[in-house]
Scaffold this motif. Structure first.
Motif, mmCIF file in Angstrom:
data_model
loop_
_atom_site.group_PDB
_atom_site.id
_atom_site.type_symbol
_atom_site.label_atom_id
_atom_site.label_comp_id
_atom_site.label_asym_id
_atom_site.label_seq_id
_atom_site.Cartn_x
_atom_site.Cartn_y
_atom_site.Cartn_z
ATOM 1 N N MET A 416 0.817 -1.217 0.000
ATOM 2 C CA MET A 416 0.000 0.000 0.000
ATOM 3 C C MET A 416 0.851 1.268 0.000
ATOM 4 O O MET A 416 0.333 2.364 -0.218
ATOM 5 N N ASP A 417 2.147 1.138 0.237
ATOM 6 C CA ASP A 417 3.041 2.306 0.230
ATOM 7 C C ASP A 417 3.563 2.638 -1.169
ATOM 8 O O ASP A 417 4.188 3.684 -1.367
ATOM 9 N N ILE A 418 3.349 1.779 -2.132
ATOM 10 C CA ILE A 418 3.853 2.005 -3.494
ATOM 11 C C ILE A 418 3.104 3.175 -4.138
ATOM 12 O O ILE A 418 1.877 3.292 -4.014
ATOM 13 N N THR A 419 3.834 4.014 -4.843
ATOM 14 C CA THR A 419 3.241 5.203 -5.474
ATOM 15 C C THR A 419 3.519 5.210 -6.966
ATOM 16 O O THR A 419 4.346 4.445 -7.488
ATOM 17 N N SER A 420 2.836 6.127 -7.648
ATOM 18 C CA SER A 420 3.064 6.318 -9.081
ATOM 19 C C SER A 420 4.502 6.750 -9.346
ATOM 20 O O SER A 420 5.115 6.361 -10.351
ATOM 21 N N ALA A 421 5.043 7.530 -8.430
ATOM 22 C CA ALA A 421 6.430 7.988 -8.589
ATOM 23 C C ALA A 421 7.406 6.816 -8.527
ATOM 24 O O ALA A 421 8.432 6.818 -9.225
ATOM 25 N N ASP A 422 7.112 5.827 -7.691
ATOM 26 C CA ASP A 422 7.976 4.650 -7.627
ATOM 27 C C ASP A 422 8.003 3.924 -8.971
ATOM 28 O O ASP A 422 9.051 3.450 -9.419
ATOM 29 N N LEU A 423 6.853 3.851 -9.616
ATOM 30 C CA LEU A 423 6.790 3.199 -10.923
ATOM 31 C C LEU A 423 7.578 3.991 -11.965
ATOM 32 O O LEU A 423 8.292 3.416 -12.796
ATOM 33 N N ASP A 424 7.432 5.333 -11.904
ATOM 34 C CA ASP A 424 8.181 6.166 -12.851
ATOM 35 C C ASP A 424 9.685 5.974 -12.689
ATOM 36 O O ASP A 424 10.428 5.863 -13.681
ATOM 37 N N ALA A 425 10.126 5.915 -11.442
ATOM 38 C CA ALA A 425 11.560 5.779 -11.188
ATOM 39 C C ALA A 425 12.085 4.442 -11.704
ATOM 40 O O ALA A 425 13.159 4.361 -12.317
ATOM 41 N N ALA A 426 11.343 3.390 -11.485
ATOM 42 C CA ALA A 426 11.772 2.074 -11.951
ATOM 43 C C ALA A 426 11.776 2.007 -13.477
ATOM 44 O O ALA A 426 12.694 1.456 -14.087
ATOM 45 N N SER A 427 10.744 2.590 -14.105
ATOM 46 C CA SER A 427 10.685 2.594 -15.566
ATOM 47 C C SER A 427 11.829 3.404 -16.171
ATOM 48 O O SER A 427 12.423 2.999 -17.187
ATOM 49 N N GLN A 428 12.135 4.547 -15.538
ATOM 50 C CA GLN A 428 13.234 5.378 -16.021
ATOM 51 C C GLN A 428 14.551 4.602 -15.942
ATOM 52 O O GLN A 428 15.354 4.624 -16.875
ATOM 53 N N ALA A 429 14.752 3.900 -14.836
ATOM 54 C CA ALA A 429 15.998 3.171 -14.644
ATOM 55 C C ALA A 429 16.126 1.995 -15.611
ATOM 56 O O ALA A 429 17.216 1.704 -16.114
ATOM 57 N N LEU A 430 15.030 1.353 -15.895
ATOM 58 C CA LEU A 430 15.071 0.166 -16.735
ATOM 59 C C LEU A 430 14.960 0.464 -18.228
ATOM 60 O O LEU A 430 15.657 -0.149 -19.049
ATOM 61 N N PHE A 431 14.073 1.413 -18.577
ATOM 62 C CA PHE A 431 13.764 1.607 -19.998
ATOM 63 C C PHE A 431 13.941 3.047 -20.494
ATOM 64 O O PHE A 431 13.609 3.361 -21.629
ATOM 65 N N GLY A 432 14.407 3.944 -19.575
ATOM 66 C CA GLY A 432 14.779 5.284 -19.994
ATOM 67 C C GLY A 432 13.658 6.279 -20.093
ATOM 68 O O GLY A 432 13.859 7.379 -20.636
ATOM 69 N N HIS A 433 12.477 5.958 -19.546
ATOM 70 C CA HIS A 433 11.386 6.954 -19.566
ATOM 71 C C HIS A 433 10.398 6.628 -18.444
ATOM 72 O O HIS A 433 10.226 5.468 -18.047
ATOM 73 N N PRO A 434 9.734 7.662 -17.915
ATOM 74 C CA PRO A 434 8.718 7.443 -16.883
ATOM 75 C C PRO A 434 7.432 6.914 -17.516
ATOM 76 O O PRO A 434 7.299 6.866 -18.741
ATOM 77 N N LEU A 435 6.477 6.547 -16.657
ATOM 78 C CA LEU A 435 5.215 5.990 -17.141
ATOM 79 C C LEU A 435 4.068 6.996 -17.118
ATOM 80 O O LEU A 435 3.204 6.988 -17.986
ATOM 81 N N GLY A 436 4.021 7.778 -16.059
ATOM 82 C CA GLY A 436 2.937 8.751 -15.943
ATOM 83 C C GLY A 436 1.590 8.127 -15.649
ATOM 84 O O GLY A 436 0.548 8.639 -16.095
ATOM 85 N N ILE A 437 1.573 7.036 -14.899
ATOM 86 C CA ILE A 437 0.292 6.400 -14.539
ATOM 87 C C ILE A 437 -0.413 7.285 -13.521
ATOM 88 O O ILE A 437 0.180 7.680 -12.509
ATOM 89 N N PRO A 438 -1.693 7.620 -13.728
ATOM 90 C CA PRO A 438 -2.422 8.448 -12.765
ATOM 91 C C PRO A 438 -2.408 7.840 -11.367
ATOM 92 O O PRO A 438 -2.478 6.612 -11.203
ATOM 93 N N VAL A 439 -2.322 8.703 -10.381
ATOM 94 C CA VAL A 439 -2.278 8.262 -8.981
ATOM 95 C C VAL A 439 -3.489 7.402 -8.632
ATOM 96 O O VAL A 439 -3.375 6.377 -7.950
ATOM 97 N N GLU A 440 -4.676 7.815 -9.115
ATOM 98 C CA GLU A 440 -5.896 7.084 -8.793
ATOM 99 C C GLU A 440 -5.870 5.666 -9.353
ATOM 100 O O GLU A 440 -6.353 4.725 -8.725
ATOM 101 N N GLU A 441 -5.286 5.503 -10.550
ATOM 102 C CA GLU A 441 -5.201 4.172 -11.147
ATOM 103 C C GLU A 441 -4.269 3.271 -10.358
ATOM 104 O O GLU A 441 -4.528 2.070 -10.201
ATOM 105 N N VAL A 442 -3.173 3.840 -9.859
ATOM 106 C CA VAL A 442 -2.253 3.058 -9.033
ATOM 107 C C VAL A 442 -2.940 2.642 -7.734
ATOM 108 O O VAL A 442 -2.814 1.498 -7.276
ATOM 109 N N ARG A 443 -3.691 3.566 -7.154
ATOM 110 C CA ARG A 443 -4.401 3.253 -5.912
ATOM 111 C C ARG A 443 -5.390 2.106 -6.117
ATOM 112 O O ARG A 443 -5.474 1.171 -5.317
ATOM 113 N N LYS A 444 -6.165 2.158 -7.205
ATOM 114 C CA LYS A 444 -7.125 1.092 -7.492
ATOM 115 C C LYS A 444 -6.420 -0.246 -7.723
ATOM 116 O O LYS A 444 -6.906 -1.293 -7.275
ATOM 117 N N ALA A 445 -5.292 -0.176 -8.409
ATOM 118 C CA ALA A 445 -4.558 -1.415 -8.677
ATOM 119 C C ALA A 445 -4.050 -2.064 -7.394
ATOM 120 O O ALA A 445 -3.932 -3.295 -7.311
#
Length: 525
Positions: A416-445
């Motif tokens: 429950m502590d995971i955020t959209s920013a965490d996903l962006d950081a991981a995507s940037q590190a792995l594939f060179g760009h952020p994702l920009g997933i809406p916060v609400e969508e991450v919360r629902k997921a």
């Protein structure tokens, strides 16, 4: 000097041998066999004797007056019970003592006619089938009750979120109702397997004789109807030589109890303090003699122990028949009866315990939901959101979420502590760009309840799918139970017909009471 009384004619079943059975044979074989006959076979044998007697009379093979006298003795013996028999363990089965009782009561000229056109071989396989049929019906009743309980409880817990596990690790969120529905479906298939075993058992071998039927013009279909069987084991050799009815029942029981033991293992695990998702009712628990805090899951342990016996019974039944001649032999045809029937009785009782323990469970939804929220079981939905929102391949999304989960665990965070920013950081590190997933969508997921709602595919745990599946299961259960009620009705009607026909033959012969024949034979008023 008084005139000597004539010696009453005596018949024996040991005329081929000169000596009585050895004491070791009596202790190891004759005694236990007779005890098993008393325990299981007395009532079935009485019905078989009556059905065979009625058939002999109706077919004109034995005169109706003699049959009436035999039926009267049988009725008297049935009313009195096994205590009327004199058992000296010099014969190997219950039937021998029943026939001896009939012959001693009526004399060999009349009493010796009951065995016309049959053998102990077909008599025994018929009686064991009757016992097995009755126990399978009882077992099906219990399994039907378990199915009903599981369906009812699944209905109550459609939205009770809990972790789903694979390899004993948090996998994906499910509901407790979804878990119970899976167990109910397993029980439905077990019901089908047991029903098929019942159909295999529900065939009459009576009239098979020793192995090749008989030269007397008997009516096997009549005795099958009078005993409530659905059909015949047509080939006489098959009827006395092959016990796949017992083997199939053993297999179906072993599969049933293996599945039940797996559910019992889960319940026992989730009942621990470490999980705390469930609590067994006090009525299905035990205590320690030394540790006052203990509340042991005795019901589940008992069920699992009986499951082990069922697996062992299957091994025994198959092993006893393996490498025996395809013929009437004690090891291949008879030896498996008592162990299997004993386990069937135990299973009926243990499954009644299981049903009560499940029905009275205390479910702890808050604990279940907390574990579902914090155990990273929503990671799959998080990867699916990335695929849907960012258009990435699933494997790339899987890499991103795997990295985020690893980092969260290392930081002592929960899902429950995971955020959209965490996903962006991981995507940037792995594939060179952020994702920009809406916060609400991450919360629902990350919300386990929302995960359930999204699983609307056929067979998924979404409440709308659960409602449909539960309705179909209820209808199927009602149909199955109605089918079993029809079988019980057929058996009850056959038994009623048998008794009516026996009574009519006795009435036509002027035997008003069963005990009258005994008085007549001994010349008393």
């Amino acid at each position: 000097m008084s005139e000597e009384q004539p010696v009453a004619p005596v018949v024996s079943l040991r005329e081929r041998v000169k000596s009585p059975p050895a004491p070791a044979m009596v202790e190891s074989y004759f005694g236990p066999a007779v005890a098993a006959g008393i325990r299981f076979q007395f009532e079935p044998e009485m019905r078989i004797h009556m059905a065979h007697a009625v058939m002999l009379a109706e077919c004109g093979i034995v005169g109706k007056v003699d049959i009436a006298r035999i039926l009267a003795v049988l009725a008297d013996l049935q009313a009195t019970g096994v205590k009327a028999l004199t058992i000296d363990y010099q014969q190997e089965d219950l039937y021998s003592y029943i026939e001896r009782h009939i012959v001693e009561t009526l004399g060999p000229e009349t009493g010796g006619r009951l065995h016309t056109g049959r053998s102990r071989n077909d008599l025994h396989t018929t009686s064991w089938r009757l016992v097995l049929r009755g126990l399978l019906l009882d077992l099906l009743d219990v399994v039907g009750t378990i199915r009903r309980t599981l369906i009812d409880m699944a209905q109550q817990h459609v939205e009770t979120v809990m972790p789903g596990y694979t390899h004993s690790q948090h996998a994906q969120p499910i509901s407790f109702g979804y878990y119970l529905l899976a167990a109910a479906d397993l029980m439905e298939r077990d019901y089908g397997r047991l029903s098929h075993a019942l159909a295999c058992c529900d065939r009459s071998p009576l009239g098979s004789g020793a192995l090749s039927t008989t030269g007397f013009p008997i009516d096997r279909e009549m005795t099958a109807r009078l005993l409530g069987f659905s059909r015949l084991v047509e080939v006489g050799y098959d009827g006395v030589s092959i016990r796949d009815d017992l083997q199939e029942a053993a297999g179906a029981l072993a599969v049933l109890m293996t599945g039940i033991s797996r559910v019992a293992t889960d319940i026992q695990t989730w009942n621990t303090m470490e999980f705390g998702m469930l609590e067994l009712d006090d009525a299905y628990s035990s205590v320690s003699s030394i540790m006052p805090q203990k509340k042991n899951p005795q019901a589940m342990e008992h069920v699992k122990a009986v499951a082990a016996m069922a697996v062992g019974a299957l091994n025994m039944v198959l092993a006893a028949a393996k490498n025996t001649a395809l013929a009437d032999v004690n090891d291949g045809v008879t030896a498996g009866n008592v162990p299997m029937l004993d386990v069937l009785e135990r299973a009926c009782r243990a499954l009644t315990v299981f049903e009560g323990a499940i029905r009275t469970l205390t479910v702890k939804p808050d604990t279940m939901r907390h574990l579902a929220e914090t155990g990273f079981g929503t990671a799959t939905e998080l990867a699916d959101i990335i695929v849907r929102e960012a258009g990435m391949s699933f494997r790339m999304a899987h890499n991103i979420v795997g990295r985020v989960v690893r980092e969260a665990i290392e930081a002592h965070h929960t899902a429950m502590d995971i955020t959209s920013a965490d996903l962006d950081a991981a995507s940037q590190a792995l594939f060179g760009h952020p994702l920009g997933i809406p916060v609400e969508e991450v919360r629902k997921a990350l919300d386990p309840a929302e995960n359930l709602k999204s699983r609307t595919v056929t067979g998924g745990p979404a409440p709308v799918r659960m409602a449909e599946m539960l309705d179909r299961r209820r209808a199927m259960l009602d149909s199955d139970l109605a089918g079993m009620a029809d079988i019980r009705r057929r058996i009850a009607e056959a038994n009623h017909t048998l008794m009516e026909q026996a009574r009519r033959i006795m009435d036509d012969a002027g035997l008003q009471t069963p005990s009258q024949i005994v008085r007549e034979n001994h010349g008393t008023s």
